[in-house]
Enzyme design. Structure first.
Site, PDB file in Angstrom:
ATOM      1  N   GLU A   1       0.807  -1.221   0.000  1.00 42.08           N
ATOM      2  CA  GLU A   1       0.000   0.000   0.000  1.00 42.08           C
ATOM      3  C   GLU A   1       0.842   1.274   0.000  1.00 42.08           C
ATOM      4  O   GLU A   1       0.439   2.281  -0.582  1.00 42.08           O
ATOM      5  CB  GLU A   1      -0.966   0.004   1.190  1.00 42.08           C
TER       6      GLU A   1
ATOM      7  N   HIS B   1     -11.361  -4.874   9.356  1.00 35.52           N
ATOM      8  CA  HIS B   1     -11.944  -4.768   8.020  1.00 35.52           C
ATOM      9  C   HIS B   1     -13.291  -4.047   8.058  1.00 35.52           C
ATOM     10  O   HIS B   1     -14.145  -4.281   7.201  1.00 35.52           O
ATOM     11  CB  HIS B   1     -12.156  -6.153   7.395  1.00 35.52           C
TER      12      HIS B   1
HETATM   13  C1  LIG Z   1      -2.327  -4.582   4.236  1.00 37.83           C
HETATM   14  C2  LIG Z   1      -3.305  -5.429   3.534  1.00 37.83           C
HETATM   15  N1  LIG Z   1      -3.468  -5.266   2.213  1.00 37.83           N
HETATM   16  C3  LIG Z   1      -4.356  -6.018   1.537  1.00 37.83           C
HETATM   17  C4  LIG Z   1      -5.112  -6.961   2.176  1.00 37.83           C
HETATM   18  C5  LIG Z   1      -6.150  -7.787   1.430  1.00 37.83           C
HETATM   19  N2  LIG Z   1      -5.679  -9.162   1.319  1.00 37.83           N
HETATM   20  C6  LIG Z   1      -6.077 -10.102   2.181  1.00 37.83           C
HETATM   21  S1  LIG Z   1      -5.341 -11.580   1.866  1.00 37.83           S
HETATM   22  C7  LIG Z   1      -4.509 -10.946   0.553  1.00 37.83           C
HETATM   23  C8  LIG Z   1      -3.596 -11.825  -0.247  1.00 37.83           C
HETATM   24  C9  LIG Z   1      -2.497 -12.365   0.586  1.00 37.83           C
HETATM   25  O1  LIG Z   1      -1.652 -13.122  -0.214  1.00 37.83           O
HETATM   26  P1  LIG Z   1      -0.595 -14.070   0.473  1.00 37.83           P
HETATM   27  O2  LIG Z   1       0.212 -13.306   1.437  1.00 37.83           O
HETATM   28  O3  LIG Z   1       0.139 -14.771  -0.601  1.00 37.83           O
HETATM   29  O4  LIG Z   1      -1.460 -15.100   1.345  1.00 37.83           O
HETATM   30  P2  LIG Z   1      -2.527 -16.191   0.810  1.00 37.83           P
HETATM   31  O5  LIG Z   1      -3.868 -15.558   0.830  1.00 37.83           O
HETATM   32  O6  LIG Z   1      -2.102 -16.618  -0.537  1.00 37.83           O
HETATM   33  O7  LIG Z   1      -2.447 -17.297   1.807  1.00 37.83           O
HETATM   34  C10 LIG Z   1      -4.800  -9.601   0.376  1.00 37.83           C
HETATM   35  C11 LIG Z   1      -4.232  -8.760  -0.673  1.00 37.83           C
HETATM   36  C12 LIG Z   1      -4.928  -7.080   3.569  1.00 37.83           C
HETATM   37  N3  LIG Z   1      -5.655  -7.933   4.279  1.00 37.83           N
HETATM   38  N4  LIG Z   1      -4.006  -6.312   4.217  1.00 37.83           N
END
Ligand SMILES: Cc1ncc(C[n+]2csc(CCOP(=O)(O)OP(=O)(O)O)c2C)c(N)n1
Ligand SMILES: Cc1ncc(C[n+]2csc(CCOP(=O)(O)OP(=O)(O)O)c2C)c(N)n1
Ligand SMILES: [Mg+2]
Ligand SMILES: [Mg+2]
Lengths: 327, 337, 337, 327
Positions: C67, C136
Site C-alpha cells: 500500500e 476490516h
Molecule cells: C495490508 C493489507 N493489504 C491487503 C489486504 C487484502 N488481502 C487479504 S489476503 C490478501 C492476499 C495475501 O496473499 P498471500 O500473502 O500470498 O497469502 P494467501 O492468501 O495466498 O495465503 C490480500 C491482498 C490485507 N488484508 N491487508
C-alpha cells in the site's frame, strides 16, 4: 537427518487430518450461510502448519494470517472453541469478538490470525525478542504468504530479526497467489527464498505439500534458532485448493481448474498416508479411523457451537482496556 | 540527596523523561527500551540519555530504521510478558507505523476476547517552532485519541513528565506519550522519588472564574502566560491541563465550564478535526445551559507547517492567539449585560 | 440508449463506481488505475469491473500487496503528468499507507512552494455490518479530514458515486474517496452522461423544519429512514449529506441549524474524535444563539468493531440510534415551552 | 567501458566542487546560526550525486532524502534559490515553505528532498511508471541511504519497480551510518546490494568515493533502464565527513576521528583532481580557478539570499490546494 519415526508420521498425519476436516466442515457451514464474515480456508496447505508446529511446544509462539485456522489447529487448537468463534458465540476463543480473522489461543502460543497482510511478522519478532531477553529457549514463528513478502512490515521484521539475531523462524507459505493475482505479476523472482540473503539469514526452499519435508527442515531451523544462531527463512511451496476466501467463487477465472487438479495429485494427506501404509506404519483402516474420529470430534464441536449463546450486547464495551487489579 | 535538595530539585523536561524511564527500569527488569538511536546516542532529543550505559545493550536497543517493526517488537514482547518502551522519534513518523499502532496494539486485546495484556509504552516528540518544516513539526494526537484501545498522554512540564511517564509505563495498556520538542530544556521541580500521576485526571493549573482555558502540551505554558497577562486587565482565567487526552477528564472540564460559562480550548494541532473539536463537542453537550458563548477553539490554521520562521511564528498558536480567544468569548453576551 | 432509458436508468452503487472510472479513462488517456486485484479480478468489491478488459494491463495495473508503494506510485505518476486512481481496498489498510498519504501526497505541493500539482485519487471502502471484524470494518475518515492538503469524499448513493468520483478524478488535488461496503448493491438512478458534483457542496436530501440531521455515507440512508419514521409522529427532519467532508460545507449545515435550532450529526465512525465532533464544534461556533439544544452526536461506541453479528448489530449506528438522537434533542428546552 | 573523456572529468569535477562548496558554506552559515532548522550535509559523498546526475537530463526525475542539497546541486540547482530557501526567504525554491529537508526543483526533475526516511523511493517509482506509461524514454532515480533500506517503503518500492519492470535506478548511498548508529547494528549483511537479488534486479557495488566509477556504473544502469530492461540497484560505498546533522556535534562519540581522517584520504574531489592533473586534462591552477569561480557564485548567492525578503504571513494559507483554473 534420520527418517521420521512412526510417532512423527502419526503426529503429522493427525495434525493434517484435523486441519483438513476442520476446514472442509467450515467450508460446508459457510456455504450453508451459517458463518458470518470472511473465511479463508487452508485446504491443500496442511503440510506446512503441521510440519512446523510438530516441532513447537505450547510455549513457542506463532503469528498467523487471514488464513489462520490451520495454524491454530496445528498448534493444538480446541475445535469447540474454534467453531464457537466462527459462529460468533460467547464460548468462542475470542468470546465472539474476533472471528476467523483474529482467532487465537494465547495459552497455546498462538498470537492470533491477522487481517492485515504482513502485520503478524513484526509481532512474532517481538515475541522472539522477549524469548531472547528472558533466555527461555523458546522460538517464535511467523507464518505468512508469498504475497505478504511484498509488504513493508514483513521486510522490517525480517531485517530486525536478523540484525538482533533473534530466535525466529520465518515460514513463507508460497501458494503462488495473492488473492486472485498470480505471483509473477507482483514479484520478479523465481523463489521467494531469494529474499533471505538480503537479510543475512539462510533461505531454504521445501516442498510444502510434503509434511515430512517441512518437518525436517523446520526442525533444523528451529533448533538453530533455539541454539541462538539466529533466524531462518523457509519457503514452503504449496497450493490452496479453494478460492481466496470461501470455497469456490462463481465465474472466478484467475486460474485453471487443471492447475488445481494437478496440485491435488500431490495432496499432502494422501502422500503421508501412502507413505505410512508403504512403511507398514498404518493400514488404510487405521487411517480411515483417524478421519472418522476427527470428524466425530468436529460434529460434537459444531453442535457445541450451535448450542452456545451469543455474547451479550453489553460485551461491546468490555475488553477494550486492561483494568489494573486494585492493590 | 537530602530531603531539602529533593524538595527543590530542578530538572529539565528531558531529564525528567530519562529519569522516569531509568527508575522504571531499575524497578522492573522486564522494562526495556527500543528505538532508533536510543542506545549509544541516548535518543536524538536526549530523552534516553545514560540508559544504555546503565542498563546495557540488551535492555536499551538501537534498532534499524523500521518504525513498523519497532512497534511490532513492542507488541510481541508485551504479549510475551515484557513491559516495552518503544520510541518513534518525531511524532510525524507515527504515520509510518499507524497500522501496528492502530490495527494491532490497540485492537489485539479486544479482538482476542480480552485475553491479551499489552503493557506497551510508545514515546514520541511532537510540536512545531524549530523550523523543522512540515514533516518534523506535526501534532497528530487527534488520530490516536480516535482509536479505542489506546491511551494518549501529553505532559506539559517536567514534574508531569516524570509522573505521567511512570504511570504510562506501569499501565497495562498501550499508551502513546507525546513530549514537546520545544520544551526539552524547560525546567521545573521534579521530586526525587518515584511517583505516578494517574492517567485520566486533569490538572487545574491555575484557578479562575471568568473563562476556562483547556490547553494541551506546550499550550499549557502559553495559556498560563496568557492568563497572567489577562489578569492584569482583571480577567481571571482557569487553566486546565487534561494531561491525558485519552481517557479525557471531561468531568473536570465540564465542572469548570459550568462555573465560568465561557471556554477556550487550545492545542498546537491543526484546528480542523483536532482534539479541541472533541472537547468543544463534549462541553456543549454537557454544559449547554451554562454556556454564555460558544466554545472557542485555538489551533493551527489549515495548512502544513511552513518552514520559514517568518511564517511558522504566525502559524503556531501562542499566548497571543489564546488571549485573543479569551477576549472573543468574553465579547459574546457580555456578563451581566 | 434512448433519452427515456437514460432518464430512468438504474445502476447499483458499485456499477456507478466503475462507470465513473471508465468514463474518465475514455475521456483522458492519462487516467489509469493501480491497486491490488483491480485488474484481472476487477477489484474485490467489483468497483473496477471490466476496466482491464477495456483498457488493458498498462492502464489497469495489478500491483503487489504494497500500500505504501501504491500511493507512492500515484504520487510520483501524478507529479509526472498522469492522473492516477490508486486503490486501498479496505479503508482499514489506510493505516499501512498513512505516511505516503499524509506526509507525502498531502504536503508536497505546499512544501514545494506550490509548484507541484498532484491530481491523485485514492479509492477505498469502509464501514461495518459484514461481520468482517475489527480490521476490516473501520471508518477512519476523521484522520484524513484533519490533514491539510487532502480532500475527503464520501458518496451515499449511486448518483453521487458517479458525480463525486468524476469530480475527484478531475480535481487537481489528492482526493480520498470512501465507498461503503454495505451499499455495493444499493440501486438508484444514474444518468448516462458524465457529470460532476462539485466537491464541497452539501446536499439537502430531505427538507424539514424541526431538527437537522447531518449524516455521512451510509448513515444518510439511515437518517432518511429515521426521518420518514419520525414524520409519522409529526417530526420533520431536514437531512443533510455533506458529500465531501473536506472541504466541509459548513454554510449549508449552519443555515439549516439556524432554522431548525436543533441538530443531530451521525456517522459510522467511533464517536470520540469523529468528524461529528468537528461538525458539532463548528455548529455551536456559528449558530450558538440559535441552538435550543446541544448538538447531539450519533456514532459508534468506544471499542473496536466486534465480529459477532450479535454485537455488531448493536455497535453500528442505525436509523434507531439516529431517531433516538432526534428525540433527545427535541426533549431539551421544548419548542414553545 | 572506455575511459571518460576530458569533458566528463571536467563535468564531474565541477558538479562535485559545486556541492562541496555549497555544503561548506552552508555549514559555516549554520554554525553562525543564520539558518533555521536541521541541516544534513553531503560533504564526502559528492561523487555519488555527481556521478549519477551527470548521466541524467533535466527531464529525468530524481527523489532525494533529508541529505538533499547535493542531489539538487548535482542536478543543476540554482545557488541563489537554494540559499534563499535555506534562509527561509520568499525567493527560495520553495518560497521558504520547505527549507533544507524539502528543497526541490521540479523543472530540473528534482522531486524534492524528503524528511521521511525511505519515502522518496515509492515516489520515484511512480515517476518511473509515468515514464514507461508515456514512453518518453526518461528514467527516474531514487537516492537513499543505507539505513533507508531497512524501512518498509523502500522495500515495497524496489519490489514494485521490479515487478512492473520500470525504468528506475536505485542509488543507495552507503555511508555506514544511520544517524549515530553504525550499520552493523541494524543490518546483518556485508553489502546492502545483496538485497537486489530478492527483488529480481541486478545489484552493483561501487566505490562511492570515486566519481568516475560511479559515473560508469550509473551510465550502464541508466542505459539499461532506458532500453526497457528494468531497474538496477547500485550500492555506492561512501562516507560523510560531518555529523548526521550540522557540522560537528560536541561530545558525539559514535565514531572515531581516525575513521573520518581515513575516509578523507580517499576524498572524491582530491581524487579526481589528481587524475585530471596526471592525465594532463587540467593544471592545479585550472582546478583552483574552478573552486574560486564557484565560491564567487556562492558569495553572490548568499548575498542574494540575505537581501531577499521573508515571505508574507498571508502565505501560510497559500499553496495548500491547487485551485482549478476557471473555464
Ligand atoms: C495490508 C493489507 N493489504 C491487503 C489486504 C487484502 N488481502 C487479504 S489476503 C490478501 C492476499 C495475501 O496473499 P498471500 O500473502 O500470498 O497469502 P494467501 O492468501 O495466498 O495465503 C490480500 C491482498 C490485507 N488484508 N491487508
Ligand atoms: C521514517 C523515519 N524514521 C526516522 C527518521 C529520522 N532519521 C532521519 S535521517 C536518519 C538516518 C538515515 O540513515 P541513512 O538512510 O543511512 O541516510 P544518511 O543519513 O546516512 O545519509 C534517521 C533515522 C526519519 N526522518 N524518518
Ligand atoms: Mg499466497
Ligand atoms: Mg547512512
Amino acid at each position: 537427518m534420520s527418517d521420521p519415526t512412526p510417532e512423527v508420521l502419526w503426529d503429522l498425519h493427525h495434525r493434517m487430518v484435523r486441519i483438513r476436516l476442520f476446514e472442509e466442515n467450515t467450508g460446508r457451514l459457510s456455504e450453508q450461510a451459517k458463518l458470518p464474515g470472511f473465511l479463508h480456508l487452508y485446504v491443500g496447505e496442511e503440510a506446512v502448519a503441521a510440519g512446523v508446529c510438530a516441532n513447537l511446544t505450547d510455549d513457542d509462539q506463532i503469528t498467523s494470517t487471514h488464513r489462520g485456522h490451520g495454524h491454530l489447529v496445528a498448534k493444538g487448537g480446541d475445535f469447540k472453541r474454534m467453531f464457537a468463534e466462527l459462529y460468533g458465540k460467547a464460548t468462542g476463543y475470542n468470546k465472539g469478538k474476533g472471528g476467523s480473522m483474529h482467532i487465537c489461543d494465547l495459552d497455546l502460543g498462538m498470537l492470533g490470525a491477522n487481517g492485515i497482510v504482513g502485520a503478524g511478522s513484526p509481532i512474532a519478532v517481538g515475541a522472539g525478542f522477549a524469548n531472547k531477553y528472558l533466555g527461555n529457549g523458546q522460538v517464535s514463528v511467523p507464518f505468512f504468504g508469498d504475497g505478504a513478502t511484498n509488504i513493508g512490515a514483513f521486510h522490517e521484521a525480517a531485517n530486525m530479526a536478523a540484525a538482533l539475531k533473534l530466535p525466529v523462524v520465518f515460514i513463507c507459505e508460497n501458494n503462488e497467489y495473492g488473492e486472485f493475482t498470480p505471483r509473477h505479476k507482483t514479484m520478479a523472482v523465481t523463489d521467494v527464498a531469494s529474499r533471505a540473503e538480503g537479510y543475512g539469514m539462510p533461505g531454504v526452499i521445501i516442498d510444502g505439500m510434503d509434511a515430512v519435508a517441512v518437518w525436517e527442515v523446520a526442525s533444523e531451523a528451529i533448533a538453530r534458532a533455539r541454539r541462538g544462531d539466529g533466524p531462518t527463512f523457509v519457503e514452503a511451496k504449496t497450493y490452496r485448493y479453494y478460492d481466496h476466501h470461501g470455497v469456490k467463487g462463481l465465474g472466478v477465472t484467475y486460474r485453471e481448474d487443471s492447475e488445481v487438479e494437478e496440485a491435488k495429485t500431490r495432496d499432502p494427506i494422501g502422500r503421508i498416508e501412502e507413505r505410512m501404509i508403504e512403511a507398514g506404519v498404518a493400514s488404510a483402516e487405521d487411517l480411515e479411523g483417524v478421519h472418522a474420529k476427527v470428524q466425530a470430534e468436529i460434529d460434537e464441536a459444531i453442535a457445541f457451537a450451535e448450542e452456545s449463546p451469543y455474547p451479550d450486547p453489553d460485551q461491546i464495551l468490555q475488553d477494550v482496556y486492561t483494568v489494573r487489579a486494585a492493590g | 540527596m537530602t530531603a531539602t535538595e529533593s524538595d527543590t530539585r530542578q530538572l529539565t523536561y528531558v531529564q525528567a523523561w530519562s529519569e522516569a524511564i531509568a527508575e522504571c527500569m531499575r524497578d522492573d527488569p522486564n522494562v526495556f527500551v527500543a528505538g532508533e538511536d536510543v542506545g549509544g546516542y541516548g535518543g536524538v532529543f536526549g530523552s534516553f540519555k545514560g540508559l544504555q550505559a546503565e542498563f546495557g545493550e540488551q535492555r536499551v536497543v538501537d534498532t534499524p530504521i523500521s518504525e513498523q517493526a519497532i512497534i511490532g517488537l513492542g507488541i510481541g514482547a508485551a504479549v510475551s510478558g515484557l513491559r516495552p518502551i518503544v520510541d518513534i522519534m518525531f511524532m510525524d513518523f507515527t504515520a509510518v507505523a499507524m497500522d501496528q499502532i492502530v490495527n494491532q496494539a490497540a485492537k489485539l486485546k479486544y479482538m482476542f476476547g480480552g485475553k491479551a495484556v499489552i503493557p506497551l509504552t510508545i514515546t514520541t516528540f511532537g510540536g512545531a517552532g524549530l523550523g523543522a518544516a512540515a514533516q518534523h513539526s506535526q501534532s497528530l494526537e487527534a488520530w490516536i485519541c480516535h482509536v479505542p484501545g489506546l491511551k494518549v498522554v501529553q505532559p506539559s512540564n517536567p514534574h508531569d513528565v516524570k509522573g505521567l511517564l511512570i504511570s504510562a509505563i506501569r499501565d497495562d495498556n498501550p499508551t502513546y506519550v507525546v513530549g514537546n520538542k520545544l520544551m526539552l530544556g524547560a525546567t521545573g521541580h521534579v521530586p526525587d522519588e518515584m511517583y505516578e500521576i494517574p492517567l485520566g485526571v486533569a490538572n487545574i493549573v491555575r484557578p479562575g472564574d471568568d473563562v476556562t482555558i483547556v490547553a494541551t502540551g506546550r499550550m499549557v505554558v502559553e495559556a498560563v502566560e496568557a492568563a497572567t497577562k489577562l489578569a492584569e486587565d482583571g480577567i481571571e482565567c482557569e487553566v486546565i491541563d487534561p494531561r491525558t487526552l485519552q481517557p479525557l477528564d471531561t468531568d473536570t472540564i465540564v465542572e469548570s465550564a459550568k462555573r465560568t460559562n465561557r471556554v477556550v480550548v487550545a492545542h498546537e494541532a491543526v484546528r480542523f478535526g483536532g482534539i479541541g473539536a472533541e472537547m468543544a463537542a463534549q462541553i456543549q453537550e454537557e454544559a449547554f445551559d451554562y454556556l454564555d458563548a460558544p466554545v472557542q477553539r485555538v489551533g493551527a490554521p489549515f495548512s502544513p507547517v511552513p518552514f520559514s520562521p517568518a511564517l511558522e511564528q504566525h502559524y503556531v498558536p501562542s499566548r497571543k492567539t489564546i488571549a485573543q480567544g479569551v477576549r472573543d468569548v468574553l465579547a459574546r453576551n457580555l456578563p451581566g449585560a
